[in-house]
Design a protein around this motif. Structure first.
Motif, mmCIF file in Angstrom:
data_model
loop_
_atom_site.group_PDB
_atom_site.id
_atom_site.type_symbol
_atom_site.label_atom_id
_atom_site.label_comp_id
_atom_site.label_asym_id
_atom_site.label_seq_id
_atom_site.Cartn_x
_atom_site.Cartn_y
_atom_site.Cartn_z
ATOM 1 N N THR A 133 0.841 -1.196 0.000
ATOM 2 C CA THR A 133 0.000 0.000 0.000
ATOM 3 C C THR A 133 0.875 1.244 0.000
ATOM 4 O OG1 THR A 133 -1.751 -1.151 1.201
ATOM 5 C CG2 THR A 133 -1.805 1.254 1.258
ATOM 6 N N GLY A 134 0.498 2.225 -0.791
ATOM 7 C CA GLY A 134 1.167 3.520 -0.766
ATOM 8 C C GLY A 134 0.285 4.500 -0.012
ATOM 9 N N GLY A 135 -0.377 5.397 -0.764
ATOM 10 C CA GLY A 135 -1.408 6.268 -0.222
ATOM 11 C C GLY A 135 -1.197 6.774 1.178
ATOM 12 N N ILE A 136 -1.959 6.243 2.108
ATOM 13 C CA ILE A 136 -1.971 6.740 3.477
ATOM 14 C C ILE A 136 -0.591 6.681 4.124
ATOM 15 C CG2 ILE A 136 -2.666 4.499 4.441
ATOM 16 C CD1 ILE A 136 -4.316 6.111 6.527
ATOM 17 N N LEU A 137 0.223 5.709 3.784
ATOM 18 C CA LEU A 137 1.558 5.612 4.380
ATOM 19 C C LEU A 137 2.433 6.786 3.969
ATOM 20 C CD1 LEU A 137 2.275 1.799 3.883
ATOM 21 C CD2 LEU A 137 1.248 2.950 5.854
ATOM 22 N N PHE A 138 2.144 7.388 2.817
ATOM 23 C CA PHE A 138 2.881 8.546 2.326
ATOM 24 C C PHE A 138 2.161 9.842 2.693
ATOM 25 C CE2 PHE A 138 4.444 5.057 -0.066
ATOM 26 C CZ PHE A 138 5.682 5.388 -0.577
ATOM 27 N N TRP A 139 0.831 9.848 2.518
ATOM 28 C CA TRP A 139 0.067 11.090 2.668
ATOM 29 C C TRP A 139 -0.184 11.452 4.131
ATOM 30 C CZ3 TRP A 139 -3.828 8.879 -1.391
ATOM 31 C CH2 TRP A 139 -3.168 8.770 -2.622
ATOM 32 N N ALA A 140 0.123 10.539 5.037
ATOM 33 C CA ALA A 140 0.032 10.833 6.464
ATOM 34 C C ALA A 140 1.423 10.917 7.088
ATOM 35 C CB ALA A 140 -0.798 9.769 7.176
ATOM 36 N N LYS A 141 2.441 11.081 6.263
ATOM 37 C CA LYS A 141 3.829 11.118 6.737
ATOM 38 C C LYS A 141 4.413 12.506 6.507
ATOM 39 C CE LYS A 141 8.313 8.760 6.064
ATOM 40 N NZ LYS A 141 8.490 8.219 7.419
ATOM 41 N N LEU A 142 5.001 13.067 7.527
ATOM 42 C CA LEU A 142 5.563 14.413 7.467
ATOM 43 C C LEU A 142 6.734 14.469 6.491
ATOM 44 C CD1 LEU A 142 5.066 17.147 8.954
ATOM 45 C CD2 LEU A 142 6.929 16.505 10.508
ATOM 46 N N ASN A 143 6.783 15.557 5.708
ATOM 47 C CA ASN A 143 7.896 15.880 4.795
ATOM 48 C C ASN A 143 7.979 15.012 3.543
ATOM 49 O OD1 ASN A 143 8.893 18.071 6.301
ATOM 50 N ND2 ASN A 143 9.990 16.665 7.680
ATOM 51 N N THR A 144 6.976 14.180 3.291
ATOM 52 C CA THR A 144 6.949 13.514 1.986
ATOM 53 C C THR A 144 6.603 14.552 0.914
ATOM 54 O OG1 THR A 144 4.649 12.879 2.420
ATOM 55 C CG2 THR A 144 6.356 11.221 2.836
ATOM 56 N N ILE A 145 6.872 14.218 -0.340
ATOM 57 C CA ILE A 145 6.657 15.170 -1.429
ATOM 58 C C ILE A 145 5.168 15.309 -1.721
ATOM 59 C CG2 ILE A 145 7.005 15.575 -3.912
ATOM 60 C CD1 ILE A 145 9.722 14.217 -3.642
ATOM 61 N N ARG A 146 4.729 16.538 -1.896
ATOM 62 C CA ARG A 146 3.381 16.805 -2.397
ATOM 63 C C ARG A 146 3.514 17.624 -3.677
ATOM 64 N NH1 ARG A 146 1.621 22.009 -1.283
ATOM 65 N NH2 ARG A 146 2.858 23.134 0.268
ATOM 66 N N MET A 147 2.537 17.460 -4.555
ATOM 67 C CA MET A 147 2.582 18.085 -5.876
ATOM 68 C C MET A 147 1.379 19.016 -6.044
ATOM 69 S SD MET A 147 5.240 16.797 -7.551
ATOM 70 C CE MET A 147 4.824 16.975 -9.275
ATOM 71 N N ARG A 148 1.581 20.310 -5.817
ATOM 72 C CA ARG A 148 0.470 21.251 -6.000
ATOM 73 C C ARG A 148 0.158 21.391 -7.494
ATOM 74 N NH1 ARG A 148 3.268 27.188 -5.179
ATOM 75 N NH2 ARG A 148 5.281 26.675 -6.108
ATOM 76 N N PRO A 149 -1.133 21.506 -7.850
ATOM 77 C CA PRO A 149 -1.486 21.568 -9.277
ATOM 78 C C PRO A 149 -1.206 22.920 -9.911
ATOM 79 C CG PRO A 149 -3.470 21.658 -7.922
ATOM 80 C CD PRO A 149 -2.325 21.394 -6.989
ATOM 81 N N TRP A 150 -1.349 23.989 -9.136
ATOM 82 C CA TRP A 150 -1.198 25.333 -9.693
ATOM 83 C C TRP A 150 -0.415 26.216 -8.725
ATOM 84 C CZ3 TRP A 150 -6.646 23.721 -9.646
ATOM 85 C CH2 TRP A 150 -7.030 23.139 -10.856
ATOM 86 N N LYS A 151 0.668 26.811 -9.216
ATOM 87 C CA LYS A 151 1.499 27.659 -8.369
ATOM 88 C C LYS A 151 0.773 28.919 -7.912
ATOM 89 C CE LYS A 151 5.868 26.240 -10.523
ATOM 90 N NZ LYS A 151 7.065 26.693 -11.290
ATOM 91 N N TRP A 152 -0.175 29.372 -8.722
ATOM 92 C CA TRP A 152 -0.820 30.661 -8.440
ATOM 93 C C TRP A 152 -1.850 30.588 -7.313
ATOM 94 C CZ3 TRP A 152 -6.028 30.202 -9.109
ATOM 95 C CH2 TRP A 152 -6.484 29.223 -10.009
ATOM 96 N N VAL A 153 -2.200 29.400 -6.846
ATOM 97 C CA VAL A 153 -3.210 29.279 -5.794
ATOM 98 C C VAL A 153 -2.589 29.682 -4.455
ATOM 99 C CG1 VAL A 153 -4.764 27.733 -4.551
ATOM 100 C CG2 VAL A 153 -4.429 27.456 -7.024
ATOM 101 N N PRO A 154 -3.140 30.692 -3.769
ATOM 102 C CA PRO A 154 -2.580 31.115 -2.475
ATOM 103 C C PRO A 154 -2.610 29.980 -1.455
ATOM 104 C CG PRO A 154 -4.188 32.714 -3.297
ATOM 105 C CD PRO A 154 -4.312 31.503 -4.164
ATOM 106 N N GLY A 155 -1.608 29.956 -0.592
ATOM 107 C CA GLY A 155 -1.579 28.990 0.489
ATOM 108 C C GLY A 155 -1.128 27.603 0.095
ATOM 109 N N THR A 156 -0.534 27.452 -1.099
ATOM 110 C CA THR A 156 -0.092 26.117 -1.534
ATOM 111 C C THR A 156 1.405 26.056 -1.784
ATOM 112 O OG1 THR A 156 -0.488 26.588 -3.888
ATOM 113 C CG2 THR A 156 -2.335 25.700 -2.606
#
Length: 597
Positions: free
Chosen positions: A115-138
């Motif tokens: 399983t990937g998903g939760i093991l990565f998305w609930a782990k601090l400092n893993t990579i996240r990929m924002r869809p749009w740079k222009w969105v504030p707060g991302t």
């Protein structure tokens, strides 16, 4: 293939790793044509048990038990209950968001852990990929406690909507006076809708992992529409998905998907039949007329025509026939066990075919023209068509998933290459799984056998059209390519982000930059060939050559026609590449880094 042991190509692993790259690709492509991934049948049984027990039986049991309906084996008493369909959607989103559904397990490149998903998305400092740079707060590309809290809040909101009993609905009672189970409370659907959007703005991987492009509109319809409009809007949604996917398969790419898909199918055990999907096995592995017929006569055309017939039919017998055809269509896809293993998605769509069109036929007041007011149907169609239209015209702007190009073969994709001994730097990146080669070795495979097995994924990639361009780029620009470790990007991405569903936008130059922050490759150590999907009727694909340390070092195009006409192992050398931009330090870069930049 055996039940517990995989089947490997008939080559000595120690000799295999010494061969030139494209000789290895010919061995792997030829072997794939007969044996697919070579997975033991035990793996397929595990996937079947998962969709039968975890997804279907447990999911139906939860939906029925919380809605006052009988046990799952009383199918005739719940199959057309609206709340069951609503909770099936919520249950599917929950499993997808945990990564217990699509892109799960060994067929998606996940071995330890599966399983990937939760093991990565609930782990601090893993990579996240924002869809749009222009969105504030991302800003940023690492997961924070805020992201983790947002993710768990989304999961909790799904559980709340799933387990809460139904509530009465005047519009439901008007259409179905005898219904007593009600509908999922619209109030309980607001939180999952909002939280999925917020998670997606912070990390598109979670949004796409939850299959938000399809299930978010469904949840919105549940929350805002009266019952009859809701059913009609859900029909519109599934027809747009089907027709969009069918439309995307026109072109030169899709036949190259059918052949390796059939080759990988455990339901097709006869090698003689698999060979018929190639022009002249093993000398010519381009798709044969059999593959073209199955692709377009058995796939593309019916995937467009049958949903449109379903959508407009008022004859119940025609409707039943159309719905059953779509059930068989999705059953066939399940039987092939495609590498992203979207099995639950296909089960849900098979059920939806019956629930929406037979359970609520057009002839009983659930036709497109029964939406009230009539103009609302046009608004829903326009909203549902926005991303598919934009994504086919500007594939660089939209993931292939909202573009509705499932299985089309027209994907953004990439191949990574590492100088000897440098791939291990990926293990410096904060994640919840080791590199896939390490996972195979820890599972008990000798190193060279693990290398042989892992390279089957790039052998699989060569059977698709875009790979002939990707490998041409590596052959033409990376002089030491034969000595490098070469990896399929989709599987590599899975081990770093916890999810990939064939979306090359998840491992583009922004992803490479995020990886480089921790991996710290030296110039020339990690070179990536990356390509965008073909825009509709453009005839070309736009590529990038990326050095993890230097960024993009070349851009250009190749003609799709040149790619599809070549053999997977490029016996005539690289296909023609048209360079549109390159770094200016060409001679110095080649001398210092071993790469023509």
């Amino acid at each position: 293939m055996g039940f517990t042991q995989p089947e490997f190509p008939a080559v000595d692993p120690d000799e295999f790793v010494k061969m030139p790259l494209m000789q290895r690709m010919r061995i792997n492509a030829t072997d794939w044509a007969e044996n697919g991934f070579g997975s033991p049948y035990m793996l397929h049984v595990i996937y079947i048990v998962k969709i039968v027990v975890l997804y279907s039986i447990i999911g139906i049991t939860i939906a029925n038990a919380t809605s006052g309906l009988p046990a799952f084996w009383h199918v005739t008493e719940w199959w057309n209950e609206p709340i069951v369909y609503q909770k099936a959607i919520v249950w599917t989103v929950l499993l997808e968001s945990l990564n217990l559904a699509g892109s799960w397990g060994p067929l998606a490149g996940k071995l330890k852990p599966m399983t990937g998903g939760i093991l990565f998305w609930a782990k601090l400092n893993t990579i996240r990929m924002r869809p749009w740079k222009w969105v504030p707060g991302t800003n940023g590309d690492r997961r924070t406690w805020f992201d983790i809290t947002l993710y768990f809040a989304f999961l909790a909101s799904l559980v709340a909507a799933l387990v809460a009993p139904g509530v009465p609905s005047d519009s439901l009672s008007a259409a179905l006076p005898d219904n007593t189970s009600g509908l999922v409370s619209p109030v309980l659907l607001i939180a999952p809708i909002v939280l999925l959007i917020l998670n997606g703005l912070r990390d598109k991987v979670i949004f796409l992992g939850a299959r938000g492009e399809q299930y978010l509109p469904a949840m919105i319809f549940f929350a805002i529409f009266p019952f009859v409009n809701m059913i009609i809007a859900l029909k519109l949604l599934i027809v747009v998905v089907w027709v969009g996917a069918g439309f995307s398969k026109f072109g030169k790419h899709f036949s190259n998907v059918v052949s390796p898909m059939v080759s990988n199918s455990p339901s097709m055990p006869f090698k003689a039949i698999k060979r018929k999907f190639y022009r002249d096995f093993p000398r010519d592995l381009r798709p044969s007329w059999v593959a073209h017929v199955m692709a377009h006569v058995g796939g593309t055309i019916p995937e467009i025509v049958v949903p449109l017939v379903l959508f407009f039919s008022t004859n119940i017998y025609v409707t039943i026939a159309g719905a059953l055809f779509m059930v068989m269509f999705h059953t066939f896809i399940i039987s092939t066990f495609p590498l992203a293993v979207p099995l639950e998605w296909n089960v849900l769509f098979a059920y939806a075919s019956v629930f929406l069109f037979i359970g609520f036929p057009n002839s009983e007041g659930f036709a497109p023209w029964d939406m009230s007011p009539a103009w609302l149907g046009l608004v829903v169609i326009a909203a549902l068509m926005f991303f598919p239209v934009l994504g086919n015209l500007r594939p660089d702007k939209v993931s292939f998933l909202p573009s509705m190009r499932q299985y089309a073969g027209n994907w953004a994709s990439a191949v990574w290459s590492f100088a000897p001994g440098t791939e291990d730097k990926l293990n410096r990146v904060t994640k919840s799984a080791k590199n896939q080669i390490d996972q195979f070795i820890e599972a008990g495979m000798p190193k060279n056998l693990a290398e042989l097995h892992l390279q089957r994924t790039i052998g699989w990639r060569t059977l698709h059209s875009q790979a002939r361009g990707l490998f041409s780029l590596l052959l033409a620009r990376v002089p030491d390519i034969d000595s490098r470790d070469v990896r399929e990007a989709e599987f590599l991405c899975n081990s770093i982000l916890g999810f990939n569903f064939g979306d090359g936008h998840m491992h583009n130059e922004e992803f490479v930059h995020a990886v480089q922050d921790e991996a710290q490759f030296a110039p020339g150590e990690c070179i990536i060939a990356w390509v965008e999907s073909e825009a509709f009727l453009s005839g070309v694909q736009h590529y990038k050559l990326i050095d993890a340390a230097l960024g993009v070092i070349e851009t250009g195009t190749w003609k799709v026609a040149d790619a599809v006409e070549e053999q997977p192992w490029l016996p005539n050398g690289p296909i023609p590449l048209h360079v549109t931009w390159s770094r200016t330090k060409s001679v110095a870069a080649q001398d210092e880094f071993g790469v023509v930049a």
